[in-house]
Design an enzyme around this catalytic site. Structure first.
Site, short mmCIF file in Angstrom:
data_model
loop_
_atom_site.label_atom_id
_atom_site.label_comp_id
_atom_site.label_asym_id
_atom_site.label_seq_id
_atom_site.Cartn_x
_atom_site.Cartn_y
_atom_site.Cartn_z
N THR A 8 0.83 -1.22 0.00
CA THR A 8 0.00 0.00 0.00
C THR A 8 0.86 1.26 0.00
OG1 THR A 8 -1.53 -1.28 1.35
CG2 THR A 8 -1.93 1.07 1.23
N GLU A 30 9.09 10.22 9.26
CA GLU A 30 7.90 11.06 9.42
C GLU A 30 6.61 10.24 9.28
OE1 GLU A 30 7.49 14.77 9.93
OE2 GLU A 30 5.78 13.59 10.57
N ILE A 76 0.41 13.56 8.70
CA ILE A 76 0.49 14.71 9.63
C ILE A 76 1.97 14.96 9.96
CG2 ILE A 76 -0.20 15.61 11.88
CD1 ILE A 76 -2.47 13.55 11.90
N GLY A 131 -13.53 -2.30 5.45
CA GLY A 131 -12.08 -2.26 5.24
C GLY A 131 -11.36 -1.24 6.11
N GLU A 135 -8.80 -4.05 10.40
CA GLU A 135 -8.19 -5.28 9.88
C GLU A 135 -9.00 -6.50 10.35
OE1 GLU A 135 -4.46 -5.49 9.09
OE2 GLU A 135 -4.01 -3.35 9.31
N LYS A 162 3.34 4.25 18.49
CA LYS A 162 3.47 5.64 18.01
C LYS A 162 3.81 6.57 19.18
CE LYS A 162 0.20 4.74 14.26
NZ LYS A 162 -1.24 4.67 13.95
N1 HSE Z 1 -4.14 0.85 11.97
C1 HSE Z 1 -3.64 2.20 12.01
C2 HSE Z 1 -4.78 3.13 12.41
C3 HSE Z 1 -3.06 2.56 10.67
O1 HSE Z 1 -5.93 2.70 12.46
O2 HSE Z 1 -4.53 4.30 12.72
C4 HSE Z 1 -2.02 3.62 10.67
O3 HSE Z 1 -0.89 3.32 11.43
#
Ligand code: HSE
Length: 406
Positions: free
Chosen positions: A11, A124, A131, A182, A185, A200
């Site tokens: 992707t 980034e 962002i 979609g 997951e 994160k």
């Molecule tokens: N699964 C993550 C989300 C995708 O829903 O934010 C981006 O890291």
């Protein structure tokens, strides 16, 4: 001309190809030189794809080609991504990545190695998709002593909580729908258990506080236990439940946590809904900064990757990156911090129980929902561990939430 290689053509990797093709003229103008993908490394072939002729299956082809100055890693996962990135740096190629798992696990080490060799390791796209939060911390906010980072860092869970609130649906109902559309997951655990947000948060906190905040050290609680009743109480109080990833530095101590929290309408993250991400950064001079946008998706994420590539192309063999000391910090216990809590208790709100809650919890504001034999209240500020000492042995506690006031 700067030649690059892309590791992983899924992707994000294919999005990087598209951004480089469609924005070629402006990429060239901003980088001061054309940027072209010479190789794409993937296990698969991509017959009919515009980049089909560039596909290779052996990393050594890329490592041994001195013309390749920058490598973009969009493989995801830890292995072999770590080994490939490390070898690229050893072969004097700067690396750009979107792989949050790798950055969270090895960011400090890889940055340190890149710095010492006058290379760059940029990421980034690993937090918040398109962002520009990493660049904000590393350049626009470098005059700041950063005090706190509070984020909605996961779009999937924000989407689920938003629909639960707006449509009165259960967690299970929205999750099923989100999977069909979609947005979530098939195995949603990394999102709904808070691990994605935790990774994160570890990246943002490491950069903000110039230490290594290990993802494994962050206490993560997801949204699987958030009930429709909890959301109704929050709404009744004029608040919303958000999955917040929060870290703070207090003196020399760093605190970090991921978990569902209530926020009021004055909170800057209150209106960050649906699949949007929001990141609130507090500096000692600037005060609060809020960044909002789509935190996922092929082209927003690829745009952030290409911005890093342009930066690399402008600084070939000159390290430009910010702080992240490769030194694991011992996280302080978030439960030592005080805040207001929302608590839900089973049973009717009688005068005696009201008085008990006022006495025991310093309850300040009560709320009931017609038809439910229970009640909720907001406490005065109290340390998390003190609240737990009060509720852990009680059988009537249905749920409790931190109320974030940052
Ligand atoms: N699964 C993550 C989300 C995708 O829903 O934010 C981006 O890291």
């Amino acid at each position: 001309m700067v030649k690059i290689a892309i590791l992983g053509y899924g992707t994000i990797g294919s999005g990087v190809g598209q951004v480089l093709r469609e924005n070629a003229a402006l990429v060239e103008k901003r980088a001061g030189t054309p940027i072209e993908a010479k190789y794409i490394l993937d296990l698969r072939d991509f017959l009919g794809d515009p980049e089909e002729s560039k596909v290779v299956h052996d990393i050594d082809v890329i490592l041994d080609d001195p013309e390749v100055r920058i490598v973009v890693e969009c493989m995801g996962g830890l292995h072999p991504a770590y080994e490939y990135v490390r070898r690229c740096l050893e072969h004097r190629k700067s690396v750009v990545t979107s792989n949050k798992e790798l950055v969270a696990a090895y960011g400090g080490e890889l940055l340190d190695f890149a710095h010492r060799n006058e290379l760059n390791y940029q990421f980034e796209a690993s937090v918040g998709g398109g962002i520009p939060v990493i660049r904000a911390i590393n350049s626009a906010l470098t005059a700041e002593n950063l005090e706190a980072v509070t984020g909605i860092l996961n779009g999937t869970t924000n989407y689920i909580l938003t629909r639960m609130k707006n449509e009165g649906l259960s967690y299970e109902e929205v999750l099923k729908d989100a999977q069909a559309l979609g947005y979530a997951e098939r195995d949603p655990s990394a999102d709904v258990l808070g691990h994605d947000a935790g990774r994160k948060l570890s990246i943002l906190s490491s950069l903000a506080f110039d230490v290594t905040v290990k993802y494994e050290d962050i206490r993560c609680e997801g949204i699987t236990k958030v009930s429709q009743e909890d959301i109704r109480y929050a709404t009744e109080l004029g608040m919303a439940i958000k999955l917040l990833a929060k870290s703070r530095r207090v003196g020399q101590e760093v605190f970090a946590r991921v978990g569902p929290s209530m926020v009021g309408p004055d909170h800057l993250l209150y209106n960050v809904t649906d699949v949007f991400n929001g990141i609130l950064i507090r500096g000692n001079m600037v005060g609060d900064i809020l960044l909002v946008g789509k935190g996922a998706g092929s082209l927003p994420t690829a745009s952030a990757v290409v911005a890093d590539v342009i930066d690399e192309a402008k600084h070939l063999h000159r390290s430009v990156w910010g702080d992240w000391k490769d030194e694991r910090v011992h996280l302080a216990d978030f439960e030592d911090l005080s805040c207001r809590f929302f608590v839900r208790l089973a049973g009717d709100l009688t005068q005696a129980r009201r008085e008990e809650a006022e006495e025991v919890f310093k309850a300040e504001r009560f709320v009931t929902i017609p038809g439910l034999e229970e009640f909720g209240f907001v406490t005065a500020p109290i340390r998390g561990r003190d609240l737990h000492a009060l509720i852990d042995s009680r059988k009537d506690v249905l749920s409790r939430y931190r109320i974030d006031e940052a």
